[in-house]
Design a protein around this motif. Sequence first.
Motif, mmCIF file in Angstrom:
data_model
loop_
_atom_site.group_PDB
_atom_site.id
_atom_site.type_symbol
_atom_site.label_atom_id
_atom_site.label_comp_id
_atom_site.label_asym_id
_atom_site.label_seq_id
_atom_site.Cartn_x
_atom_site.Cartn_y
_atom_site.Cartn_z
ATOM 1 N N ARG A 228 0.775 -1.768 -0.343
ATOM 2 C CA ARG A 228 0.126 -0.050 0.248
ATOM 3 C C ARG A 228 1.041 1.200 0.000
ATOM 4 O O ARG A 228 0.310 2.205 -0.865
ATOM 5 C CB ARG A 228 -0.949 -0.445 1.336
ATOM 6 C CG ARG A 228 -2.390 -0.946 0.824
ATOM 7 C CD ARG A 228 -2.946 -0.538 2.152
ATOM 8 N NE ARG A 228 -4.152 -1.781 1.763
ATOM 9 C CZ ARG A 228 -5.048 -2.611 0.862
ATOM 10 N NH1 ARG A 228 -4.949 -1.416 -0.142
ATOM 11 N NH2 ARG A 228 -5.207 -3.295 1.047
ATOM 12 N N VAL A 229 2.580 1.181 0.818
ATOM 13 C CA VAL A 229 3.054 2.312 0.509
ATOM 14 C C VAL A 229 3.146 2.150 -0.665
ATOM 15 O O VAL A 229 3.607 4.091 -1.348
ATOM 16 C CB VAL A 229 3.776 1.961 1.740
ATOM 17 C CG1 VAL A 229 5.594 3.176 1.323
ATOM 18 C CG2 VAL A 229 3.691 1.997 2.854
ATOM 19 N N ALA A 230 4.018 1.379 -1.152
ATOM 20 C CA ALA A 230 4.253 1.537 -2.688
ATOM 21 C C ALA A 230 2.837 1.830 -4.145
ATOM 22 O O ALA A 230 3.752 2.556 -4.574
ATOM 23 C CB ALA A 230 4.362 0.223 -3.394
ATOM 24 N N ILE A 231 1.767 1.887 -3.456
ATOM 25 C CA ILE A 231 1.278 2.243 -4.288
ATOM 26 C C ILE A 231 0.716 3.265 -3.834
ATOM 27 O O ILE A 231 0.530 4.362 -5.204
ATOM 28 C CB ILE A 231 -0.415 1.138 -3.418
ATOM 29 C CG1 ILE A 231 -0.598 -0.139 -4.345
ATOM 30 C CG2 ILE A 231 -2.064 2.500 -4.598
ATOM 31 C CD1 ILE A 231 -1.832 -0.657 -3.983
ATOM 32 N N GLU A 232 0.368 4.297 -2.990
ATOM 33 C CA GLU A 232 0.580 5.603 -2.580
ATOM 34 C C GLU A 232 2.049 6.329 -4.002
ATOM 35 O O GLU A 232 2.127 6.993 -4.014
ATOM 36 C CB GLU A 232 0.849 5.805 -1.295
ATOM 37 C CG GLU A 232 -0.755 6.069 -0.985
ATOM 38 C CD GLU A 232 -1.699 6.625 -1.454
ATOM 39 O OE1 GLU A 232 -1.856 7.221 -1.831
ATOM 40 O OE2 GLU A 232 -2.278 5.392 -1.335
ATOM 41 N N GLU A 233 3.513 5.888 -3.572
ATOM 42 C CA GLU A 233 4.942 6.443 -3.788
ATOM 43 C C GLU A 233 4.376 6.622 -5.435
ATOM 44 O O GLU A 233 4.738 7.639 -6.438
ATOM 45 C CB GLU A 233 5.320 5.626 -3.370
ATOM 46 C CG GLU A 233 5.813 6.055 -2.219
ATOM 47 C CD GLU A 233 6.650 5.230 -1.347
ATOM 48 O OE1 GLU A 233 7.496 4.345 -2.613
ATOM 49 O OE2 GLU A 233 7.040 5.418 -0.246
ATOM 50 N N MET A 234 3.580 5.122 -6.065
ATOM 51 C CA MET A 234 3.345 5.610 -7.262
ATOM 52 C C MET A 234 2.362 5.828 -7.959
ATOM 53 O O MET A 234 2.563 6.702 -9.454
ATOM 54 C CB MET A 234 3.823 3.697 -8.049
ATOM 55 C CG MET A 234 4.663 2.925 -7.691
ATOM 56 S SD MET A 234 6.424 3.223 -7.885
ATOM 57 C CE MET A 234 7.375 2.632 -6.936
ATOM 58 N N ALA A 235 1.251 6.119 -7.458
ATOM 59 C CA ALA A 235 0.752 7.297 -7.859
ATOM 60 C C ALA A 235 0.981 8.487 -7.645
ATOM 61 O O ALA A 235 1.178 9.102 -8.756
ATOM 62 C CB ALA A 235 -0.942 7.145 -6.242
ATOM 63 N N ALA A 236 2.102 9.428 -7.030
ATOM 64 C CA ALA A 236 2.861 10.508 -6.592
ATOM 65 C C ALA A 236 2.879 10.704 -7.581
ATOM 66 O O ALA A 236 3.084 10.887 -8.838
ATOM 67 C CB ALA A 236 3.294 10.843 -5.760
ATOM 68 N N GLU A 237 4.262 9.564 -8.378
ATOM 69 C CA GLU A 237 4.953 9.726 -9.452
ATOM 70 C C GLU A 237 4.097 9.119 -10.335
ATOM 71 O O GLU A 237 4.450 10.366 -11.654
ATOM 72 C CB GLU A 237 5.785 8.258 -9.180
ATOM 73 C CG GLU A 237 7.077 8.202 -10.650
ATOM 74 C CD GLU A 237 8.564 9.317 -10.900
ATOM 75 O OE1 GLU A 237 8.401 9.164 -12.090
ATOM 76 O OE2 GLU A 237 7.863 9.762 -10.298
ATOM 77 N N ALA A 238 3.020 8.661 -10.689
ATOM 78 C CA ALA A 238 2.459 8.476 -11.711
ATOM 79 C C ALA A 238 1.446 9.710 -12.032
ATOM 80 O O ALA A 238 1.114 10.127 -13.598
ATOM 81 C CB ALA A 238 1.062 7.272 -11.894
ATOM 82 N N ARG A 239 1.065 10.155 -11.149
ATOM 83 C CA ARG A 239 0.142 11.804 -11.549
ATOM 84 C C ARG A 239 1.481 12.704 -11.853
ATOM 85 O O ARG A 239 1.312 13.846 -12.412
ATOM 86 C CB ARG A 239 0.137 12.082 -10.372
ATOM 87 C CG ARG A 239 -0.994 11.853 -9.603
ATOM 88 C CD ARG A 239 -1.879 12.396 -8.639
ATOM 89 N NE ARG A 239 -1.416 12.431 -7.522
ATOM 90 C CZ ARG A 239 -1.718 11.487 -7.022
ATOM 91 N NH1 ARG A 239 -2.853 10.094 -7.120
ATOM 92 N NH2 ARG A 239 -0.743 11.030 -5.300
ATOM 93 N N ARG A 240 2.894 13.009 -11.329
ATOM 94 C CA ARG A 240 3.575 13.735 -11.782
ATOM 95 C C ARG A 240 4.330 13.285 -13.159
ATOM 96 O O ARG A 240 4.107 14.413 -14.534
ATOM 97 C CB ARG A 240 5.594 13.491 -10.920
ATOM 98 C CG ARG A 240 6.393 14.510 -11.494
ATOM 99 C CD ARG A 240 7.694 13.555 -10.332
ATOM 100 N NE ARG A 240 8.002 12.490 -10.929
ATOM 101 C CZ ARG A 240 9.140 12.786 -12.645
ATOM 102 N NH1 ARG A 240 8.608 13.656 -13.221
ATOM 103 N NH2 ARG A 240 9.317 11.360 -12.435
ATOM 104 N N GLN A 241 4.636 11.948 -13.322
ATOM 105 C CA GLN A 241 4.477 11.813 -15.200
ATOM 106 C C GLN A 241 3.761 11.783 -15.822
ATOM 107 O O GLN A 241 3.648 12.902 -16.957
ATOM 108 C CB GLN A 241 4.886 10.486 -15.229
ATOM 109 C CG GLN A 241 6.344 9.615 -14.995
ATOM 110 C CD GLN A 241 6.616 8.513 -14.635
ATOM 111 O OE1 GLN A 241 5.677 7.683 -15.514
ATOM 112 N NE2 GLN A 241 7.376 8.035 -13.921
#
Length: 107
Positions: free
Chosen positions: A89-102
């Motif tokens: 779930r922590v990885a999901i949050e981190e990747m969600a932030a990265e996906a929005r940034r990208q």
Amino acid sequence: MGGFEDREKAFEAKYARDEEVAFRVTARRNRLLGQWAAAQMKLTPEETEAYAKSVVQADFEEAGDEDVVRKLVGDLTAAGIAIDESTVRVAIEEMAAEARRQFMEAK
């Protein structure tokens, strides 16, 4: 009355755009999650690409993130990697932030 109809159409168009953006960001997040998990499992580049696609597909099984969490925890555990749901779930949050940034950078 024409002004009201125009506003209604504008709101509908905005809603459709917002939903499309959310879908694209979630798909990108899931691809990034697949790449993250593949790195944990030390998959080859070809296997990583296929695995990332499988994570994106897993998200269509049910609404929400539970299907993705189950897939990642199950696959990582099956690969002999000690992991729990909270780490995923922590990885999901981190990747969600990265996906929005990208996504924002790509615009």
